[in-house]
Design a protein around this motif. Structure first.
Motif, short mmCIF file in Angstrom:
data_model
loop_
_atom_site.label_atom_id
_atom_site.label_comp_id
_atom_site.label_asym_id
_atom_site.label_seq_id
_atom_site.Cartn_x
_atom_site.Cartn_y
_atom_site.Cartn_z
N ASN A 131 0.83 -1.19 0.00
CA ASN A 131 0.00 0.00 0.00
C ASN A 131 0.87 1.25 0.00
O ASN A 131 2.10 1.17 0.07
CB ASN A 131 -0.96 0.00 1.21
N LYS A 132 0.25 2.42 -0.08
CA LYS A 132 1.03 3.66 -0.25
C LYS A 132 1.93 3.98 0.95
O LYS A 132 2.90 4.71 0.82
CB LYS A 132 0.12 4.83 -0.57
N ASP A 133 1.60 3.43 2.11
CA ASP A 133 2.49 3.60 3.26
C ASP A 133 3.61 2.56 3.28
O ASP A 133 4.51 2.62 4.12
CB ASP A 133 1.69 3.49 4.57
N LYS A 134 3.53 1.61 2.35
CA LYS A 134 4.53 0.56 2.15
C LYS A 134 4.76 -0.30 3.40
O LYS A 134 5.87 -0.76 3.66
CB LYS A 134 5.86 1.17 1.66
N ASN A 135 3.69 -0.49 4.16
CA ASN A 135 3.82 -1.32 5.36
C ASN A 135 2.82 -2.47 5.40
O ASN A 135 2.72 -3.18 6.39
CB ASN A 135 3.66 -0.46 6.62
N GLU A 136 2.07 -2.63 4.30
CA GLU A 136 1.07 -3.70 4.28
C GLU A 136 0.90 -4.22 2.85
O GLU A 136 0.77 -3.44 1.91
CB GLU A 136 -0.26 -3.17 4.81
N GLU A 137 0.90 -5.54 2.71
CA GLU A 137 0.72 -6.15 1.40
C GLU A 137 -0.76 -6.32 1.07
O GLU A 137 -1.57 -6.64 1.94
CB GLU A 137 1.42 -7.51 1.33
N HIS A 138 -1.08 -6.12 -0.20
CA HIS A 138 -2.42 -6.38 -0.72
C HIS A 138 -2.29 -7.29 -1.93
O HIS A 138 -1.27 -7.29 -2.63
CB HIS A 138 -3.11 -5.08 -1.13
N GLU A 139 -3.32 -8.05 -2.21
CA GLU A 139 -3.31 -8.93 -3.37
C GLU A 139 -4.62 -8.80 -4.13
O GLU A 139 -5.70 -8.81 -3.52
CB GLU A 139 -3.07 -10.38 -2.96
N GLU A 140 -4.52 -8.67 -5.44
CA GLU A 140 -5.69 -8.61 -6.30
C GLU A 140 -5.50 -9.56 -7.48
O GLU A 140 -4.38 -9.95 -7.81
CB GLU A 140 -5.91 -7.18 -6.82
N ILE A 141 -6.62 -9.92 -8.10
CA ILE A 141 -6.60 -10.84 -9.25
C ILE A 141 -6.87 -10.04 -10.52
O ILE A 141 -7.79 -9.22 -10.56
CB ILE A 141 -7.65 -11.95 -9.07
N PHE A 142 -6.07 -10.30 -11.54
CA PHE A 142 -6.23 -9.62 -12.82
C PHE A 142 -6.25 -10.65 -13.96
O PHE A 142 -5.62 -11.71 -13.87
CB PHE A 142 -5.07 -8.64 -13.05
N ASP A 143 -6.94 -10.29 -15.02
CA ASP A 143 -6.99 -11.15 -16.20
C ASP A 143 -5.68 -11.09 -16.98
O ASP A 143 -5.23 -12.11 -17.52
CB ASP A 143 -8.15 -10.72 -17.12
N TYR A 144 -5.10 -9.90 -17.03
CA TYR A 144 -3.88 -9.70 -17.81
C TYR A 144 -2.90 -8.82 -17.02
O TYR A 144 -3.29 -8.10 -16.10
CB TYR A 144 -4.17 -9.00 -19.15
N VAL A 145 -1.63 -8.89 -17.43
CA VAL A 145 -0.58 -8.05 -16.85
C VAL A 145 0.23 -7.42 -17.98
O VAL A 145 0.55 -8.09 -18.98
CB VAL A 145 0.36 -8.86 -15.93
N MET A 146 0.57 -6.15 -17.82
CA MET A 146 1.48 -5.47 -18.73
C MET A 146 2.66 -4.96 -17.89
O MET A 146 2.48 -4.10 -17.02
CB MET A 146 0.79 -4.32 -19.46
N VAL A 147 3.84 -5.50 -18.12
CA VAL A 147 5.04 -5.10 -17.39
C VAL A 147 5.70 -3.96 -18.16
O VAL A 147 6.18 -4.17 -19.28
CB VAL A 147 6.01 -6.28 -17.20
N CYS A 148 5.73 -2.79 -17.56
CA CYS A 148 6.15 -1.56 -18.26
C CYS A 148 7.30 -0.86 -17.54
O CYS A 148 7.37 0.38 -17.53
CB CYS A 148 4.97 -0.62 -18.40
N ILE A 149 8.19 -1.64 -16.95
CA ILE A 149 9.30 -1.03 -16.20
C ILE A 149 10.50 -0.74 -17.09
O ILE A 149 11.49 -0.17 -16.64
CB ILE A 149 9.74 -1.92 -15.03
N GLY A 150 10.43 -1.12 -18.36
CA GLY A 150 11.53 -0.86 -19.28
C GLY A 150 12.73 -1.76 -19.02
O GLY A 150 12.68 -2.68 -18.19
N HIS A 151 13.81 -1.51 -19.74
CA HIS A 151 15.01 -2.36 -19.60
C HIS A 151 16.21 -1.55 -19.09
O HIS A 151 17.36 -1.95 -19.26
CB HIS A 151 15.35 -3.05 -20.92
N HIS A 152 15.93 -0.41 -18.46
CA HIS A 152 16.99 0.39 -17.84
C HIS A 152 16.75 0.54 -16.34
O HIS A 152 16.90 1.63 -15.78
CB HIS A 152 17.09 1.77 -18.49
#
Length: 488
Positions: A131-152
């Protein structure tokens, strides 16, 4: 019917255009951005105690090396009155304008770094994030994923004898920010790609001495060598290449040879050993002493992404073992069209290609391709076996053209690659179709004018009505009265 959900990882240029494309294809995007801003690597970020490992690799002086006409998204021209080559501040301003124009920000979860991506038995994805406070994990289900972090994103550090003994500063160029930090220092830059040359030239105005380590040399082939010799002179000693220019990702830095010629940059061969007294020995037996800092401009790791299994990208050991070169194996990307793992097409990698040109329009077309695949809008949907065959063919071409190194596993020529994607999507700007639909004047501009990616919005299911006018303006024609009113 409930919309299919798409998890988008990263809100840089690839992530932004992926959000937009999902919306246009009636998919429901949720973008997870680890930082508090969009822009990815192009938004300048300081390196400090609070931010020791920023996503951005941009240093203060960076100017993009492709023109605004070539770097534009396919349906959103860079403002016509902006400079041809943009400082990084203009690049992120352009991204901000793009996000505002298409109302993309509401679909982004900021300060929400991805922890794990894992595929479910039904082919959907579990997406675990903080989460935005970076102290708790959340999990959701998605049909698709697009990884857009680039290669740098994940720096690749070479291995040299004595690296653990060298007591002065050693950093990857990913963490370099400004030349003034190295005033009156003796600095060795390792690597002759665009970053290595750019940084060495910038440092040469303030450092007491800059050395540039060329691990392979650069720039050859009789025609290119002839042009280079005629325009800027012969190669300085130590930079005679071991491979032809067509076997390397091109390096562009016009004032580099001048700096070498006057001695403020001294070329050196590959490193043999780093010494505890902060001297460095090279493979030719020469030694330089009292080095204050080493900057490794040695590229990035493409496949070891912390939140997912490497095999999804690399194809696994069986595929990797087809390639004898260990360095090439370590960075092998086994993706159909540099987008899809052939056996898991519910995940797409956007921006995972080293196009000789700008990544923004390439990612734009890749995002269109991915959503077209998922929504059944490609001219043909290949089988996994056909994908494997196509990847093998692409890798064979790469390995015949480029020397076998970690940086060359995702090489592509920008225009031919985009043409390939556009053909499958029905938006390839065939000259005959352009002539028939738009007449000889626009046909001439498309065929012989500036190769702007806006060409791909002339035809197809996502044609843009203003594309002809944008093409005319980018080729020097005066804007129409209606365009001037829109830009006020």
């Amino acid at each position: 019917m409930e919309k299919r959900r798409v998890a988008i990882v990263g809100a840089g240029s690839s992530g932004l255009t992926s959000i937009k494309q999902c919306l246009e294809d009636n998919l429901e995007p949720v973008c997870f951005e680890a930082s508090d801003h969009t822009g990815g690597l192009w938004r300048y970020t300081e390196v400090n105690e609070k931010n020791k490992d920023p996503h951005s690799s941009i240093y203060q002086s960076v100017v993009i090396n492709t023109s605004k006409e070539v770097m534009a998204f396919t349906d959103f021209p860079v403002p016509y009155d902006w400079p041809s080559f943009l400082h990084n501040k203009y690049v992120v301003k352009y991204f901000d304008m793009y996000a505002e124009k298409f109302n993309l920000l509401p679909y982004i979860k900021f300060n929400s770094p991805i922890q794990r991506l894992s595929i479910r038995p039904d082919g959907r994805w579990n997406v675990c994030y903080l989460n935005k406070d970076k102290n708790e994990e959340h999990e959701e289900i998605f049909d698709y994923v697009m990884v857009c972090i680039g290669h740098h994103r994940y720096p690749r550090i070479p291995k040299y004898i004595g690296m653990d003994k060298f007591t002065n500063k050693q950093i990857h160029s990913h963490l370099y920010r400004r030349a003034s930090d190295y005033e009156n220092k003796r600095v060795l830059v390792v690597g002759c790609g665009n970053s290595g040359m750019d940084i060495s030239v910038e440092l040469s105005s303030v450092a007491s001495q800059v050395f540039l380590c060329s691990r392979r040399g650069f720039l050859k082939n009789w025609l290119i060598e002839f042009i280079a010799n005629y325009t800027v002179g012969p190669h300085p000693q130590g930079f005679k290449p071991k491979t032809p220019p067509s076997a390397n990702h091109p390096t562009v830095k016009s004032d580099f040879l001048e700096r070498v010629a006057i001695g403020v940059i001294i070329p050196k061969p590959d490193i043999a050993e780093l010494k505890v007294d902060n001297s460095i020995e090279f493979v030719d037996g020469s030694v330089i002493e009292n080095i204050d800092a080493i900057i490794y401009a040695t590229g990035y790791d493409f496949v070891n992404i912390p939140f997912m299994d490497k095999e999804i990208i690399s194809g696994g050991k069986e595929v990797e073992n087809q390639f004898g070169n260990e360095e090439y194996q370590e960075n092998l990307v086994w993706l159909y069209k540099f987008i899809f793992p052939p056996r898991i097409t519910s995940i797409a990698f956007i921006g995972f290609v080293q196009a000789i040109g700008a990544i923004m329009p390439v990612s734009d077309l890749q995002a269109q391709y991915a959503t077209s695949f998922w929504t059944g809008n490609l001219s043909k949907t290949p089988t996994p076996e056909e994908m494997e065959k196509d990847i093998k063919k692409t890798q064979d071409i790469i390995r015949k053209r480029y020397y076998h190194s970690a940086r060359h596993t995702i090489q592509a020529d920008m225009i031919p690659y985009m043409d390939e994607l556009a053909k499958d999507m029905g938006c390839l700007p065939y000259p005959s179709k352009i002539l028939f639909k738009f007449g000889p004047r626009l046909w001439k501009l498309v065929l012989f004018g500036v190769p702007t990616p806006i060409h791909y919005r002339l035809l197809g299911r996502q044609a843009w009505n203003d594309a002809p006018e944008a093409i005319r303006i980018y080729n020097g024609c005066k804007p129409s009265l209606s365009t001037l009113k829109k830009n006020k």
